[in-house]
Design a protein around this motif. Structure first.
Motif, PDB file in Angstrom:
ATOM      1  N   LYS A  66      35.879  53.665  43.697  1.00  0.00           N
ATOM      2  CA  LYS A  66      36.476  53.147  42.460  1.00  0.00           C
ATOM      3  C   LYS A  66      37.802  53.845  42.164  1.00  0.00           C
ATOM      4  O   LYS A  66      38.766  53.203  41.745  1.00  0.00           O
TER       5      LYS A  66
ATOM      6  N   GLN B  26      41.444  52.116  41.841  1.00  0.00           N
ATOM      7  CA  GLN B  26      42.280  52.325  40.652  1.00  0.00           C
ATOM      8  C   GLN B  26      43.641  52.885  41.028  1.00  0.00           C
ATOM      9  O   GLN B  26      44.666  52.472  40.478  1.00  0.00           O
ATOM     10  N   SER B  27      43.678  53.818  41.969  1.00  0.00           N
ATOM     11  CA  SER B  27      44.965  54.403  42.353  1.00  0.00           C
ATOM     12  C   SER B  27      45.848  53.351  43.042  1.00  0.00           C
ATOM     13  O   SER B  27      47.066  53.346  42.854  1.00  0.00           O
TER      14      SER B  27
ATOM     15  N   ILE C 115      47.269  51.221  40.313  1.00  0.00           N
ATOM     16  CA  ILE C 115      48.336  51.955  39.625  1.00  0.00           C
ATOM     17  C   ILE C 115      49.614  51.911  40.463  1.00  0.00           C
ATOM     18  O   ILE C 115      50.708  51.699  39.924  1.00  0.00           O
TER      19      ILE C 115
END
Length: 74
Positions: A32, A36-37, A40
């Motif tokens: 996860k 998410q990174s 981003i």
């Protein structure tokens, strides 16, 4: 004494099961975090692209204002 041995074995098995479950949870959390990174990173690239476009628009606006001052555009 038999029940004590059974309890010790059960505790050991439960402990191992919990360790394995925790490892699985950690792996899922790492996945996860990776997702998410990446999201981003995409958002940062998007923002950078928008900044570039805004800079270009600002230059165009300044050029038009300059052209109006010089009387080239009405």
């Amino acid at each position: 004494m038999e029940w004590l041995n059974i309890n010790i074995i059960n505790l050991y098995m439960n402990n191992n099961t919990n360790r394995n479950l925790n490892k699985i949870k950690i792996i899922e959390l790492q996945k996860k975090i990776d997702i998410q990174s990446k999201l981003i990173d995409v958002q940062i690239k998007s923002i950078n692209n928008l900044e570039i476009k805004l800079d270009k628009l600002e230059k165009i606006i300044l050029q038009r204002e300059d052209a109006k001052k010089k009387g080239w555009i009405f």
